[in-house]
Every structure is written in C-alpha cells, then in structure tokens.
Write a protein that holds these residues in place. Structure first.
Motif, PDB file in Angstrom:
ATOM      1  N   ASP A   1     -24.115  -3.561  -9.271  1.00 30.15           N
ATOM      2  CA  ASP A   1     -24.922  -2.487  -9.735  1.00 30.15           C
ATOM      3  C   ASP A   1     -26.334  -3.373  -9.024  1.00 30.15           C
ATOM      4  O   ASP A   1     -26.498  -2.629  -8.098  1.00 30.15           O
ATOM      5  CB  ASP A   1     -24.983  -1.846 -10.884  1.00 30.15           C
ATOM      6  CG  ASP A   1     -24.486  -0.948 -11.529  1.00 30.15           C
ATOM      7  OD1 ASP A   1     -23.172  -0.438 -10.387  1.00 30.15           O
ATOM      8  OD2 ASP A   1     -24.576  -0.959 -12.298  1.00 30.15           O
TER       9      ASP A   1
ATOM     10  N   TRP B   1     -26.372  -6.017  -7.356  1.00 30.89           N
ATOM     11  CA  TRP B   1     -25.956  -6.425  -6.126  1.00 30.89           C
ATOM     12  C   TRP B   1     -25.847  -5.193  -4.715  1.00 30.89           C
ATOM     13  O   TRP B   1     -26.019  -5.563  -3.771  1.00 30.89           O
ATOM     14  CB  TRP B   1     -24.973  -7.362  -5.601  1.00 30.89           C
ATOM     15  CG  TRP B   1     -24.391  -7.808  -4.753  1.00 30.89           C
ATOM     16  CD1 TRP B   1     -23.443  -7.421  -3.759  1.00 30.89           C
ATOM     17  CD2 TRP B   1     -24.794  -8.535  -3.162  1.00 30.89           C
ATOM     18  NE1 TRP B   1     -22.818  -8.210  -2.667  1.00 30.89           N
ATOM     19  CE2 TRP B   1     -23.720  -8.983  -2.585  1.00 30.89           C
ATOM     20  CE3 TRP B   1     -25.844  -9.168  -3.614  1.00 30.89           C
ATOM     21  CZ2 TRP B   1     -24.398  -9.092  -1.535  1.00 30.89           C
ATOM     22  CZ3 TRP B   1     -26.621  -9.362  -2.054  1.00 30.89           C
ATOM     23  CH2 TRP B   1     -25.436  -9.875  -1.178  1.00 30.89           C
ATOM     24  N   ALA B   2     -25.118  -4.127  -5.476  1.00 29.20           N
ATOM     25  CA  ALA B   2     -25.377  -2.818  -4.590  1.00 29.20           C
ATOM     26  C   ALA B   2     -27.060  -2.702  -4.074  1.00 29.20           C
ATOM     27  O   ALA B   2     -27.284  -2.617  -3.328  1.00 29.20           O
ATOM     28  CB  ALA B   2     -24.013  -2.007  -5.242  1.00 29.20           C
ATOM     29  N   ALA B   3     -28.478  -2.743  -5.031  1.00 32.22           N
ATOM     30  CA  ALA B   3     -30.022  -2.466  -5.019  1.00 32.22           C
ATOM     31  C   ALA B   3     -29.734  -2.686  -4.156  1.00 32.22           C
ATOM     32  O   ALA B   3     -30.404  -2.798  -3.062  1.00 32.22           O
ATOM     33  CB  ALA B   3     -29.818  -2.152  -6.748  1.00 32.22           C
ATOM     34  N   ASP B   4     -29.311  -4.452  -4.081  1.00 26.53           N
ATOM     35  CA  ASP B   4     -29.702  -5.703  -3.565  1.00 26.53           C
ATOM     36  C   ASP B   4     -29.951  -5.009  -1.458  1.00 26.53           C
ATOM     37  O   ASP B   4     -30.730  -5.198  -0.757  1.00 26.53           O
ATOM     38  CB  ASP B   4     -29.579  -6.439  -3.791  1.00 26.53           C
ATOM     39  CG  ASP B   4     -30.217  -7.306  -5.082  1.00 26.53           C
ATOM     40  OD1 ASP B   4     -31.489  -6.721  -5.674  1.00 26.53           O
ATOM     41  OD2 ASP B   4     -29.483  -8.330  -5.747  1.00 26.53           O
ATOM     42  N   GLN B   5     -28.294  -5.374  -1.798  1.00 22.79           N
ATOM     43  CA  GLN B   5     -27.897  -4.861  -0.449  1.00 22.79           C
ATOM     44  C   GLN B   5     -28.533  -3.333   0.419  1.00 22.79           C
ATOM     45  O   GLN B   5     -29.303  -3.583   1.412  1.00 22.79           O
ATOM     46  CB  GLN B   5     -26.204  -4.900  -0.148  1.00 22.79           C
ATOM     47  CG  GLN B   5     -25.975  -5.965  -0.522  1.00 22.79           C
ATOM     48  CD  GLN B   5     -23.850  -5.650  -0.924  1.00 22.79           C
ATOM     49  OE1 GLN B   5     -23.372  -4.601  -1.778  1.00 22.79           O
ATOM     50  NE2 GLN B   5     -23.472  -5.967  -0.213  1.00 22.79           N
ATOM     51  N   GLU B   6     -28.346  -2.889  -0.178  1.00 17.05           N
ATOM     52  CA  GLU B   6     -29.780  -0.567  -0.142  1.00 17.05           C
ATOM     53  C   GLU B   6     -30.559  -1.242   0.308  1.00 17.05           C
ATOM     54  O   GLU B   6     -31.794  -1.456   1.660  1.00 17.05           O
ATOM     55  CB  GLU B   6     -29.340  -0.114  -1.249  1.00 17.05           C
ATOM     56  CG  GLU B   6     -29.789   1.104  -0.352  1.00 17.05           C
ATOM     57  CD  GLU B   6     -29.783   2.535  -2.292  1.00 17.05           C
ATOM     58  OE1 GLU B   6     -30.556   3.200  -2.054  1.00 17.05           O
ATOM     59  OE2 GLU B   6     -28.465   2.264  -2.020  1.00 17.05           O
ATOM     60  N   ARG B   7     -31.275  -2.360  -0.064  1.00 17.85           N
ATOM     61  CA  ARG B   7     -32.860  -2.797  -0.449  1.00 17.85           C
ATOM     62  C   ARG B   7     -33.134  -3.619   0.767  1.00 17.85           C
ATOM     63  O   ARG B   7     -34.171  -3.557   1.621  1.00 17.85           O
ATOM     64  CB  ARG B   7     -33.396  -2.904  -1.564  1.00 17.85           C
ATOM     65  CG  ARG B   7     -35.243  -3.676  -1.324  1.00 17.85           C
ATOM     66  CD  ARG B   7     -35.701  -4.587  -3.123  1.00 17.85           C
ATOM     67  NE  ARG B   7     -35.003  -4.701  -3.769  1.00 17.85           N
ATOM     68  CZ  ARG B   7     -33.586  -4.591  -4.891  1.00 17.85           C
ATOM     69  NH1 ARG B   7     -33.963  -3.244  -5.492  1.00 17.85           N
ATOM     70  NH2 ARG B   7     -33.316  -5.236  -5.446  1.00 17.85           N
ATOM     71  N   GLY B   8     -32.032  -3.818   0.838  1.00 20.90           N
ATOM     72  CA  GLY B   8     -32.495  -5.333   1.907  1.00 20.90           C
ATOM     73  C   GLY B   8     -32.663  -6.824   1.536  1.00 20.90           C
ATOM     74  O   GLY B   8     -32.653  -7.843   2.378  1.00 20.90           O
TER      75      GLY B   8
END
Length: 112
Positions: A9, A11-18
């Motif tokens: 979760d 990591w998914a948020a990090d990817q969305e945020r960049g």
C-alpha cells in the motif's frame, strides 16, 4: 544500492505521488534505508511478524544520503544510509517481496 522497507500500500501511494516520502521524513527529517548487510536488523526490530513487506532497491546516485548510527545505536556499531529528502520513484531499480523465512525471521532475499 540501498534498501527501503515498504508495504504494498505504501509503495502504491509512493508511485502515485512520484516519490518515497514516508512519515519518518516529516518526523525525523530523513527516509530510513539500509544496506544489504544490515537490512535484517531494522526489519526484525520494527517489522517482526509482518508477511506483507516489500524491499525497494534504490540507486542512491544523486540522493542526499548520509551514513549515521541507528537510534538506538546497534551494539555492533553498524551505520545506516539515511536519505535527507524524498526519494524519486525513478531511483527504485527493483522491488522484491520481503517475506519472513519459515522461522519467522526476515532476511535479505536470495533473489537480491
């Protein structure tokens, strides 16, 4: 390479945020990371019993990395790479599953 422990979760948020910007960055001013020889130390201290972890392999080139002792300091004197700022997701070169072994201990994955 340096390593950062994450959940799917996060990591998914990090990817969305960049960028990797966990709460620790705001609380202590840096992103906690480890090297391959020491990642098991914080993993087993802070994440014992977790079965949902990922290990993000980060290329530290160009990142504001400072090597410092842990808090509390480890008896062996090992130091850890702390990144003083967010880590762009482009710096993550590999994502590995980071499950505990049959004995419940977290270790550097053999696939590393």
């Amino acid at each position: 390479m340096i390593l950062h422990i994450s959940s799917p979760d996060e990591w998914a948020a990090d990817q969305e945020r960049g960028e990797i910007r966990p709460d620790s960055l705001d609380a202590v001013g840096f992103v906690h990371c480890s090297d391959p020889g020491s990642v098991h130390l914080p993993a087993n201290l802070f994440y014992a019993g977790r079965t949902d972890l990922l290990l993000l392999v980060v290329d530290p080139a160009g990142l504001p990395v400072k090597w410092e002792p842990g808090d509390p300091e480890h008896p062996t004197g090992v130091w850890f790479p702390h990144v003083y700022g967010p880590i762009p997701v482009e710096s993550v070169v590999r994502v590995l599953d980071f499950p505990p072994g049959d004995d419940g201990v977290l270790r550097l994955p053999a696939t590393f």
